[in-house]
Design a protein around this motif. Structure first.
Motif: not given
Length: 492
Positions: A71-94
């Motif tokens: 939906d956003h054309g972004l390449n993204w990854w995080i290692p195990d254990g790091q905080l995983c954000p929910t995209v719809p909720n974070r978009s609301n803040y923006i």
């Protein structure tokens, strides 16, 4: 993706400009396009509704990855254990910040910059706010953090999206300069704000100054002290100007408290989730820093996890002389967070409160529930309460809502109470009520999980025309008394 129409009168839990407002993620479509996501998708008993296991960190991480790419054309990854954000909720803040910046209540600072510039406090390994803000809005960002892992992976996520590299700076917080308040909070007389009920830009509330309230409540949580790394002071450089800052603060005081929700698994390290004093102390330090930096930012903002803390923080902002405070709520599934924003710039628009307008939304915290009592038990009690007076009541267990329709006669019945001597007397709500003119009322009662043993109960009026000023508020307060009497330990 699947198209889901919103029911008439239903209050939006997603910002209307959010990509997912009327088009929620369709897991079956995503699974067909992304083979790495397909193993995490399964179907409900009827075979129609695709789901994922929200308690599986790998599933939630892969969902975030494919949504950001699809939906956003972004390449993204995080290692195990790091905080995983929910995209719809974070978009609301923006999008909420977009509303703040476009409202013109606080004037734009004239300088040589042609681009909106934001500061993300604790950007994390996920770097989600700068990536979304840059890709959706073209904003520039400084994202700050402390740990090597967060800084390393934020940089990796930035390098994976070279088209945004000129818009985002990742900044290391200097741990050798511990955060300290260099000046006391401004508590001069006349530097308070006054609460006003204002309805603009879909805001829930706005506070403006400098009229002091007649009674300023004292909250025990105000005294909690933050002793962690620098947040804004010591990280923002001399002469820097920003349009806003934003923050997803550590909500908890211990990791045990952070891990009490068994229904989700979004990861999160101690540095991301926990600080002494919890979110109250952390956001209080942002407020203290804002007193020093003042007009270096047009808007200061933060997410807040608990409504009780929101009230404490608003009182603190009255004390330090903020010219305006705004709040909103962010709903993701059955979790509710709040947005808090304030500024020290002089207002460019006079705000006129609607003193006689009915509040369309009210809420309260239902605390002290026993382990065997759930949100469904509370909703069933709501349904039973309204059915007992003959009202039409329908429980939707999937959405954790109860929709209620009250006749004018039933409204009047609830709006009567017994005095201590047992005599029934009318509650003087308005002239219309006294003359018996009460129309039907439609409302929705929703329940959201806060922490174990605590639920947020919210009432929403589902009609534009207010039946009688004050009627909805009084009826919801009566429901509050009924539920607290039944479920809260402290009232037994």
């Amino acid at each position: 993706m699947g198209h889901k129409k919103r029911k008439r009168g239903e209050r939006a839990t997603t910002h209307p400009r959010n990509k997912y407002f009327d088009n929620p993620p369709d897991f079956s479509v995503l699974a067909s396009k992304y083979s790495t996501f397909a193993p995490y998708v399964f179907y409900s008993g009827d075979g129609r509704r695709p789901k994922i296991d929200w308690t599986d960190f790998n599933a939630t991480r892969e969902l975030t990855r494919v949504l950001l790419h699809h939906d956003h054309g972004l390449n993204w990854w995080i290692p195990d254990g790091q905080l995983c954000p929910t995209v719809p909720n974070r978009s609301n803040y923006i999008h909420w910040i977009e509303d703040l910046l476009s409202s013109d209540i606080v004037p734009k600072v004239q300088d040589d910059r042609n681009c909106i510039r934001g500061f993300d406090i604790g950007t994390g390994a996920n770097c989600i706010y700068p990536l979304l803000g840059a890709s959706l809005m073209g904003w520039k960002f400084v994202g700050s953090d402390v740990t090597d892992v967060a800084l390393e992976w934020a940089e990796k996520n930035l390098k994976s999206n070279p088209h945004l590299s000129e818009l985002i700076e990742i900044r290391r917080v200097n741990m050798e300069n511990p955060s300290s308040s260099k000046e006391k909070l401004n508590d001069e007389p006349g530097k308070y704000g006054q609460c006003k009920d204002v309805d603009f830009d879909n805001a829930d509330a706005a506070l403006i100054g400098p009229s002091p309230p007649s009674h300023l409540p004292v909250h025990p949580g105000v005294g909690k002290i933050y002793n962690g790394p620098p947040i804004l002071v010591g990280v923002v450089k001399d002469g820097e100007k920003f349009d806003f800052c934003m923050c997803n603060p550590p909500f908890f005081e211990t990791m045990e408290e952070a891990g009490l929700n068994p229904k989700t698994s979004c990861g999160g390290t101690m540095q991301e989730m926990v600080c002494p004093g919890g979110e109250n102390a952390f956001i209080t330090r942002i407020i203290e820093d804002s007193v020093q930096l003042r007009e270096s930012f047009r808007w200061y903002t933060s997410m807040v996890g608990r409504k009780t803390n929101l009230k404490v923080l608003i009182s603190k902002l009255w004390e330090v002389g903020a010219t305006i405070v705004k709040t909103t709520d962010f709903v993701q599934g059955q979790t509710c967070r709040w947005g808090l924003a304030w500024s020290f710039l002089p207002l460019s628009k006079k705000m006129v409160p609607s003193h006689v307008a009915e509040k369309n939304n009210m809420s309260f915290m239902l605390e002290g529930l026993q382990r065997h009592q759930s949100a469904i038990d509370v909703l069933q009690s709501v349904e039973s309460y309204f059915c007992s007076i003959g009202a039409s009541s329908k429980l939707d267990s999937a959405s954790f809502n109860v929709d209620v329709t009250l006749s004018g006669k039933q409204c009047k019945s609830i709006m009567k109470t017994r005095s201590q001597n047992g005599n029934e007397q009318d509650i003087p709500i308005s002239a219309n009520y006294c003359s018996g003119q009460l129309n039907d009322m439609r409302l929705r009662v929703s329940v959201f999980q806060q922490i174990p043993g605590t639920l947020l109960v919210r009432g929403s009026l589902l009609q534009k025309e207010i039946p009688v000023s004050g009627a909805f508020s009084f009826i919801f307060q009566q429901l509050q008394e009924v539920l607290k009497s039944k479920f809260s330990k402290s009232t037994r």
